[in-house]
Enzyme design. Structure first.
Site, mmCIF file in Angstrom:
data_model
loop_
_atom_site.group_PDB
_atom_site.id
_atom_site.type_symbol
_atom_site.label_atom_id
_atom_site.label_comp_id
_atom_site.label_asym_id
_atom_site.label_seq_id
_atom_site.Cartn_x
_atom_site.Cartn_y
_atom_site.Cartn_z
ATOM 1 N N ASP A 162 -87.693 69.014 -47.550
ATOM 2 C CA ASP A 162 -87.047 67.740 -47.797
ATOM 3 C C ASP A 162 -87.861 66.719 -46.984
ATOM 4 O OD1 ASP A 162 -85.001 65.727 -48.167
ATOM 5 O OD2 ASP A 162 -84.336 66.204 -46.137
ATOM 6 N N ASP A 182 -86.940 62.865 -45.742
ATOM 7 C CA ASP A 182 -86.307 62.104 -44.663
ATOM 8 C C ASP A 182 -85.417 63.013 -43.806
ATOM 9 O OD1 ASP A 182 -86.295 59.155 -43.901
ATOM 10 O OD2 ASP A 182 -84.183 59.706 -43.676
ATOM 11 N N ASN A 239 -84.632 63.390 -52.473
ATOM 12 C CA ASN A 239 -83.648 62.674 -53.289
ATOM 13 C C ASN A 239 -83.880 61.174 -53.253
ATOM 14 O OD1 ASN A 239 -82.277 64.832 -54.301
ATOM 15 N ND2 ASN A 239 -80.403 64.549 -53.095
ATOM 16 N N HIS A 283 -77.243 56.860 -46.265
ATOM 17 C CA HIS A 283 -78.434 57.253 -45.504
ATOM 18 C C HIS A 283 -78.499 56.491 -44.197
ATOM 19 C CE1 HIS A 283 -79.809 59.312 -49.004
ATOM 20 N NE2 HIS A 283 -79.499 58.250 -49.714
ATOM 21 N N ASP A 312 -82.346 68.780 -43.927
ATOM 22 C CA ASP A 312 -81.504 68.301 -42.826
ATOM 23 C C ASP A 312 -80.075 68.021 -43.272
ATOM 24 O OD1 ASP A 312 -82.412 65.901 -44.277
ATOM 25 O OD2 ASP A 312 -81.329 64.834 -42.716
HETATM 26 N N1 PLP Z 1 -82.262 57.891 -51.180
HETATM 27 C C1 PLP Z 1 -82.535 56.824 -50.414
HETATM 28 C C2 PLP Z 1 -82.368 55.468 -50.997
HETATM 29 C C3 PLP Z 1 -82.948 56.989 -49.076
HETATM 30 O O1 PLP Z 1 -83.199 55.904 -48.325
HETATM 31 C C4 PLP Z 1 -83.078 58.303 -48.559
HETATM 32 C C5 PLP Z 1 -83.498 58.529 -47.181
HETATM 33 O O2 PLP Z 1 -83.941 57.646 -46.471
HETATM 34 C C6 PLP Z 1 -82.796 59.378 -49.393
HETATM 35 C C7 PLP Z 1 -82.397 59.151 -50.691
HETATM 36 C C8 PLP Z 1 -82.879 60.805 -48.915
HETATM 37 O O3 PLP Z 1 -84.165 61.292 -48.993
HETATM 38 P P1 PLP Z 1 -84.475 62.807 -48.641
HETATM 39 O O4 PLP Z 1 -83.954 63.636 -49.787
HETATM 40 O O5 PLP Z 1 -85.965 62.840 -48.500
HETATM 41 O O6 PLP Z 1 -83.776 63.089 -47.361
HETATM 42 CA CA CA Z 2 -83.064 64.497 -45.866
#
Ligand code: PLP
Ligand code: CA
Length: 304
Positions: free
Chosen positions: A27, A29, A61, A187, A243
Site C-alpha cells: 500500500d 500512504d 486507493n 485520510h 497500514d
Molecule cells: N484517497 C485519497 C484521496 C488519499 O489522500 C489517500 C491517502 O492519502 C488515500 C486514498 C489512501 O491511499 P493508500 O491506499 O495509498 O493508503
Molecule cells: Ca494506506
C-alpha cells in the site's frame, strides 16, 4: 505463523517470511510514504527487494493521480526504480474495469478528481463532458445526458449538490452501473487534520439512490485480479503490506495473500488485537498475519 495471528516479527523472522514469497504488494500512504515524506528507509527497502529478485507492486486507493504522475512522485521521494506498470491505483483499476469487465456501451458520469478522469481518458472510456453549470442552474433544469450508462464516484474536492442530484437521477435507471473507486472513509493530512475519503461521497449517493456501489479498490478483489492478470501472480507467493486493517489487510485476506500490518499509518496494534476477538467475520478477516513497526525493519532482513 498461522492466519490472522497478528505476530510481531523482526529481523530473522522477516527474512524467513520474505524468502518464502516471490511478490510483495505495498500500500502507499502510511506504508512507503506519509503524504510528501518517504518512510525512512523505504526507497532502500524497495531497491533491495528488487535486487533480490522480488517482484514489487504498489496498490493504492488514492485515485487523485494518474499512473504517470505517480512515477514522478516515486522519483521525487527517492524511489528510483519504480515503473508505471508496477503501480495499481483505484483510478487505474476503475478505468480497467469499465473498459474490460463492464464494457460500458455509452458514457460514464464521473464524480472524481483529475486522476480518475485522466485514467478513463487513457483507457478510452467515454465520459460526460465536465459541465459548466453556472451558479443559477437548478436541479430542475440541469442537463442530463441520455447516453449515460454508468456512474463512477471517487474522491472529489469539487463535489457539490448538483453532482449528487445528477448522479441520483442517472441511478434511477437500474441498468445504469454504479461504481466507486474505493471505500476509504477519511485520510490523515498534515497537522492533525483529516480529509473525507471517497467512501463518504459514495455513502451520499448510496443513500440518495437506495443502491449499493460496486467497490473497485481495496478491499475488493478486482485490484489483485488486475495485477495477477498482467503479471501472473500466485496469491500464495504474495505478501500484502498495509497500514489500514479494513482495506489493506482485508484485501489481502480476500485475495488469499499473506498479510502484514505496518504501524506507520492509520491502524494500531491495539485495534488489530481487538478485531481478533470480534464476532464479526469481516473484522476477523482484517487481522493481519504479521505486524512490523515500520517497513524500515525489512532492512535488517535484506542487508547481508
Ligand atoms: N484517497 C485519497 C484521496 C488519499 O489522500 C489517500 C491517502 O492519502 C488515500 C486514498 C489512501 O491511499 P493508500 O491506499 O495509498 O493508503
Ligand atoms: Ca494506506
Amino acid at each position: 505463523a498461522g492466519r490472522g495471528g497478528c505476530h510481531t516479527i523482526r529481523g530473522a523472522q522477516i527474512k524467513e517470511l520474505l524468502q518464502s514469497k516471490r511478490n510483495v504488494l505495498f500500500d502507499c500512504d502510511g506504508v512507503i510514504w506519509n503524504g510528501e515524506t518517504a518512510v525512512t528507509g523505504a526507497p532502500e527497502v524497495v531497491r533491495l527487494l528488487k535486487q533480490q529478485g522480488k517482484r514489487v507492486f504498489f496498490v493504492t486507493n488514492n485515485c487523485t493521480r494518474p499512473r504517470e504522475n505517480y512515477v514522478q512522485k516515486f522519483s521525487r521521494l527517492g524511489f528510483t526504480d519504480v515503473a508505471e506498470e508496477d503501480i495499481f491505483s483505484s483510478a487505474y483499476c476503475s478505468a480497467a474495469y469499465l473498459r474490460d469487465v463492464a464494457r460500458v456501451q455509452g458514457k460514464v458520469f464521473v464524480i472524481g478528481c483529475y486522476g480518475v478522469q485522466k485514467e478513463l481518458l487513457n483507457a478510452g472510456v467515454t465520459m460526460v463532458e465536465e459541465d459548466n453549470d453556472g451558479p443559477d442552474v437548478s436541479i430542475y433544469d440541469c442537463p442530463l445526458d441520455p447516453d449515460v450508462k454508468a456512474v463512477l464516484v471517487g474522491y472529489d474536492e469539487k463535489f457539490n449538490f448538483l453532482k449528487l442530484a445528477k448522479a441520483c437521477c442517472y441511478l434511477r435507471n437500474s441498468e445504469c452501473l454504479f461504481l466507486a473507486t474505493d471505500p476509504d472513509p477519511w485520510h490523515p493530512l498534515r497537522g492533525g487534520r483529516v480529509t473525507p475519503g471517497s467512501g463518504s461521497l459514495t455513502a451520499a449517493l448510496e443513500t440518495a439512490s437506495n443502491r449499493k456501489a460496486t467497490v473497485i479498490g481495496k478491499p475488493g478483489r478486482f485490484m489483485f485480479e488486475c495485477i495477477a492478470g498482467q503479471f501472473d501472480l500466485d496469491p500464495e507467493q504474495s505478501l500484502m503490506v498495509g497500514d489500514r486493517l479494513e482495506t489493506d489487510v482485508l484485501f489481502g485476506t480476500n485475495c488469499g495473500l499473506s498479510t502484514m500490518l505496518t504501524l506507520t499509518g492509520v491502524s494500531t496494534l491495539k485495534e488489530a488485537e481487538e478485531y481478533k476477538g470480534s464476532d464479526s467475520p469481516e473484522k476477523k478477516d482484517s487481522v493481519p498475519d504479521y505486524v512490523v513497526e515500520s517497513i524500515t525493519d525489512f532492512l535488517e532482513a535484506l542487508e547481508e
